[in-house]
Write an enzyme that holds these catalytic residues in place. Structure first.
Site, PDB file in Angstrom:
ATOM      1  N   GLU A 291      -2.587 -16.818   6.122  1.00 40.12           N
ATOM      2  CA  GLU A 291      -3.543 -16.596   7.213  1.00 40.12           C
ATOM      3  C   GLU A 291      -4.080 -17.906   7.773  1.00 40.12           C
ATOM      4  O   GLU A 291      -4.555 -17.956   8.900  1.00 40.12           O
ATOM      5  CB  GLU A 291      -4.733 -15.737   6.720  1.00 40.12           C
ATOM      6  N   HIS A 312      16.379 -12.858 -11.764  1.00 33.48           N
ATOM      7  CA  HIS A 312      17.423 -11.836 -11.821  1.00 33.48           C
ATOM      8  C   HIS A 312      17.412 -10.943 -10.578  1.00 33.48           C
ATOM      9  O   HIS A 312      18.032  -9.890 -10.560  1.00 33.48           O
ATOM     10  CB  HIS A 312      17.276 -11.016 -13.108  1.00 33.48           C
ATOM     11  N   LYS A 426      -4.310  -3.790  14.293  1.00 35.38           N
ATOM     12  CA  LYS A 426      -5.503  -2.926  14.357  1.00 35.38           C
ATOM     13  C   LYS A 426      -5.630  -2.315  15.743  1.00 35.38           C
ATOM     14  O   LYS A 426      -5.934  -1.133  15.894  1.00 35.38           O
ATOM     15  CB  LYS A 426      -6.774  -3.742  14.062  1.00 35.38           C
TER      16      LYS A 426
HETATM   17  O1  PA5 Z   1      -9.530 -14.023   5.260  1.00 30.04           O
HETATM   18  C1  PA5 Z   1      -9.996 -13.121   5.936  1.00 30.04           C
HETATM   19  O2  PA5 Z   1     -10.974 -13.304   6.680  1.00 30.04           O
HETATM   20  C2  PA5 Z   1      -9.448 -11.711   5.882  1.00 30.04           C
HETATM   21  O3  PA5 Z   1      -8.336 -11.600   5.070  1.00 30.04           O
HETATM   22  C3  PA5 Z   1     -10.498 -10.746   5.382  1.00 30.04           C
HETATM   23  O4  PA5 Z   1     -10.893 -11.128   4.097  1.00 30.04           O
HETATM   24  C4  PA5 Z   1      -9.997  -9.314   5.362  1.00 30.04           C
HETATM   25  O5  PA5 Z   1      -9.468  -8.965   6.598  1.00 30.04           O
HETATM   26  C5  PA5 Z   1     -11.126  -8.356   5.003  1.00 30.04           C
HETATM   27  O6  PA5 Z   1     -12.164  -8.475   5.912  1.00 30.04           O
HETATM   28  P1  PA5 Z   1     -13.612  -7.915   5.621  1.00 30.04           P
HETATM   29  O7  PA5 Z   1     -14.145  -8.618   4.423  1.00 30.04           O
HETATM   30  O8  PA5 Z   1     -14.384  -8.206   6.847  1.00 30.04           O
HETATM   31  O9  PA5 Z   1     -13.465  -6.442   5.357  1.00 30.04           O
END
Ligand code: PA5
Length: 436
Positions: A291, A312, A426
């Site tokens: 990310e 494997h 989303k």
């Molecule tokens: O790194 C990030 O910001 C995301 O991976 C969030 O942790 C994830 O989308 C969950 O979001 P939230 O804590 O708002 O539910």
């Protein structure tokens, strides 16, 4: 102050020359400076840099006390969250937990289970069946407080909890970790009177394991959050107090990855451990780097494997497939449990030649043999050597990867602290669902 982690470059040397390193060294020093001066993009999300020092003793004690309380009253604790709101806790808990336990699932030593990290109805149904006759508590974690997957899971679990324990009883059993003042989870928790902890504004989800997001579940599982933070602090002192490339393993790791990517076409990093309980630590790493780096059509794809299991399945590809891979091994020193391989008079399986080795030693030789084979086959291999798995060493690793990830993003000239691409699925899902 030196940490217990070493970055070994033995299997990297044939690929990256000292000329390459010298040419780009000032660039990594520049981004280190940019990070610490808080002058880079996304600098409103640098709270994680100082968490090891900023997490007040009062908060640590409060979290430990809440963790104890939830543990004492529960046979199972359900941690609801997705992405950065669950992977860090699971990474640490799984890495520290025994593979098999005869005492898990009792009050005082609850089983930790997870929900809200996917949309499987089967899973939620079976989870409710599993916990309905057990004593349980819920920790619900969402920074935005609006993420669909955990919100659905929490709605179902909360309804069950209220039915089982009553509205008043559930207040003792539900703890929410969310934003200080906004989001549906914040509003709901306030209205319902649940205990809550805040996620600092300046810490993004995937950098939040050292906030209550990770610390509370880890405390419930019975592990020392103090030692975890101590480990992270030790790594912070090593990384943030020198821009001397030779002394800073975080700068070295970030630069080696960058050079492999930019100069040698290595587009995939395979994070490997030879200890299966590191599986979720690698999942946490994948999210952190995926990310943070993967944007603007750039970035190394973070993959993971547990060896020798995956030798494997993926081993053939790694050895002889496309040469776009490099490997980073979290190499763990000798284990504490001993289980000798028995001598067998008949020796039909022809294993007597191994009886003077421990299984752990065989595992380490498998690691050496694999690194040599992969490097010979064109897969550069970095190794992070840690002596053992503990709260302290995991704290060190967490800070090491967070820091290196931030540098890596800056080297690629992307913002390592946003995740605009996550919105695309989303948007489509909400449109299909007719969300207003
Ligand atoms: O790194 C990030 O910001 C995301 O991976 C969030 O942790 C994830 O989308 C969950 O979001 P939230 O804590 O708002 O539910």
């Amino acid at each position: 102050m030196s940490t217990s982690i070493t970055l070994e470059k033995r299997y990297l040397q044939p690929f990256i020359s000292s000329g390459d390193i010298n040419k780009y060294m000032s660039r990594v020093q520049e981004v280190h400076h940019q990070l610490l001066q808080r002058s880079g993009t996304g600098n409103q999300f640098l709270g994680w840099l100082s968490l090891p020092n900023d997490t007040a003793i009062d908060l640590q004690e409060h979290l430990s006390a809440t963790g104890n309380r939830l543990a004492k009253q529960s046979e199972v604790v359900v941690v609801v969250g997705i992405g950065g709101s669950y992977l860090g806790a699971r990474a640490v808990i799984d890495a520290l937990s025994p593979y098999f336990s005869t005492t898990k699932g009792q009050k005082g030593n609850p089983e930790i289970v997870y929900a809200g990290n996917h949309l499987s109805e089967n899973y939620l149904f079976e989870l409710i069946q599993y916990i309905k006759d057990k004593e349980y508590s819920i920790i619900v974690i969402s920074k935005s407080g609006t993420t669909t997957e955990p919100a659905i899971a929490f709605r179902i679990l909360r309804a069950h909890c209220e039915q089982k324990y009553g509205i008043e009883g559930s207040k003792e059993r539900i703890v929410a970790i969310t934003d200080r003042d906004k989001g549906a989870l914040k509003n709901l928790s306030e209205k319902a009177g649940y205990a809550t902890y805040e996620i600092p504004d300046d810490v993004g989800g995937r950098y939040s394991v050292l906030t209550p997001v990770g610390l509370l579940p880890i405390a419930v599982a019975g592990f020392s959050i103090k030692n975890l933070l101590d480990g992270a602090r030790q790594m912070q002192q090593q990384l943030c107090h020198t821009n001397n490339f030779e002394q800073n393993i975080g700068m070295q790791y970030a630069l080696f990855r960058y050079l492999l990517y930019q100069l040698y076409g290595k587009k995939i990093e395979l994070m490997v451990a030879y200890e299966p309980k590191m599986f979720y630590f690698i999942e946490w790493f994948k999210q952190l780097f995926g990310e943070s780096e993967g944007k603007a059509l750039k970035g190394i794809f973070p993959a993971g494997a547990i060896f020798s299991t995956d030798l494997h399945s993926l081993g053939q590809y790694i050895q002889e497939g496309e040469r776009t891979l490099f490997e980073t091994v979290i190499s763990i020193g000798e284990g504490t449990q001993k289980l000798p391989i028995p001598h067998d008079l008949q020796n039909i399986d022809k294993l007597n030649y191994l009886t003077h080795h421990s299984i752990d030693h065989i595992n380490h030789l498998a690691e050496e043999g694999t690194c040599t084979a992969h490097a010979d086959g064109g897969v550069p291999c970095l190794r992070l050597l840690i002596s053992h798995i503990s709260e302290h060493t995991l704290g060190e690793l967490i800070y090491f990867f967070e820091y290196s990830c931030a540098l890596s993003g800056y080297l690629l000239k992307v913002n390592p602290f946003d995740q605009p691409g996550v919105e695309a699925y989303k948007k489509n899902m909400f449109a299909l669902l007719g969300k207003k």
